[in-house]
Design a protein around this motif. Sequence first.
Motif, mmCIF file in Angstrom:
data_model
loop_
_atom_site.group_PDB
_atom_site.id
_atom_site.type_symbol
_atom_site.label_atom_id
_atom_site.label_comp_id
_atom_site.label_asym_id
_atom_site.label_seq_id
_atom_site.Cartn_x
_atom_site.Cartn_y
_atom_site.Cartn_z
ATOM 1 N N THR A 113 0.778 -1.262 0.037
ATOM 2 C CA THR A 113 0.045 -0.122 0.176
ATOM 3 C C THR A 113 0.738 1.368 -0.091
ATOM 4 O O THR A 113 0.668 2.077 -0.495
ATOM 5 C CB THR A 113 -0.828 0.133 1.236
ATOM 6 N N ALA A 117 1.095 3.760 -3.215
ATOM 7 C CA ALA A 117 0.706 5.025 -2.858
ATOM 8 C C ALA A 117 1.728 6.237 -3.353
ATOM 9 O O ALA A 117 1.397 7.326 -3.947
ATOM 10 C CB ALA A 117 0.265 5.457 -1.577
ATOM 11 N N LEU A 155 -5.487 6.705 -4.248
ATOM 12 C CA LEU A 155 -6.081 5.530 -3.824
ATOM 13 C C LEU A 155 -6.461 4.487 -4.605
ATOM 14 O O LEU A 155 -6.241 3.190 -4.352
ATOM 15 C CB LEU A 155 -7.468 6.140 -3.239
ATOM 16 N N GLY A 245 -15.596 4.383 -5.235
ATOM 17 C CA GLY A 245 -14.451 4.044 -4.357
ATOM 18 C C GLY A 245 -14.844 3.102 -3.297
ATOM 19 O O GLY A 245 -13.763 2.230 -3.248
#
Length: 268
Positions: A113, A117, A155, A245
């Motif tokens: 992650t 990102a 995201l 999302g």
Amino acid sequence: MGPALRYEWCRLWTIRSTYWLIGLTLVLQLSFSLLAAYGTGSAHEFIRPEEAVSQVITLGASFGVSPLFSAYIIAMFGVFGFGHEYRYGMIRATLTAVPDRSAVFAAKAVVTTALAAVLALACCLVGMFSAVLFFDTAGALTSGAVWHVVLGAVLYTAMFGLCGMAFAVLVRNQTGALALILLIPLVVENILKIVLQIIARSGNSVDSISRYFPFDAGAQMFARPSAQVINDVLGYHPLGPVSGGLVMLAFTGLLLAAALALFLRRDA
């Protein structure tokens, strides 16, 4: 959790694919964003600055005319997180060094992650740099609309990478996981969307199901309102950025839960 994170962080920077994949991502993003900015520069007088910048940093994905290119490359980090372990038989060594399987899984998810990102944000900044070189951004770089696109892209890419990691655990095959993370959003979802639209035109309303396809729904996080013009022509009405999302987040969570359940039960 601490030892697992340190182990995963060290493992990440001791394999060559980490370096060439980061370099490849940034080089391709720079090359394509320069081309996009050059092409947009000749028509930027007819496009609002924030729309033009958004198009450059997403390489057209914010207009709905292409996938978010950088996300597909960055997702390979997620696949490689477990894919390398299974491919080279290193998963046994990993579980010997860190016997807590939940901690190993969580550490890989955290590192995937964070890396996805940061790299996605870097790609957006590279796109902004390219835009500045070829046309007057006229304050667009500080526009909330542009940073909404940036946030959505970051995201989306982070969740995309986690999906790649989950696929690698589910199939325990690096090549298979790469195929899934490429084919499902690029091929499967688009084919099903076309089929559902054809059925809808015959008198049914099932095309509304396509709005909940996870990767397409997640893409609405960085889509600009101008993309709706194309959707109107196609007769397609996607979810909004927040609801889209959330759909992708739920899908990612389900994939990770299934992957973790299997990882805890399977033999190394």
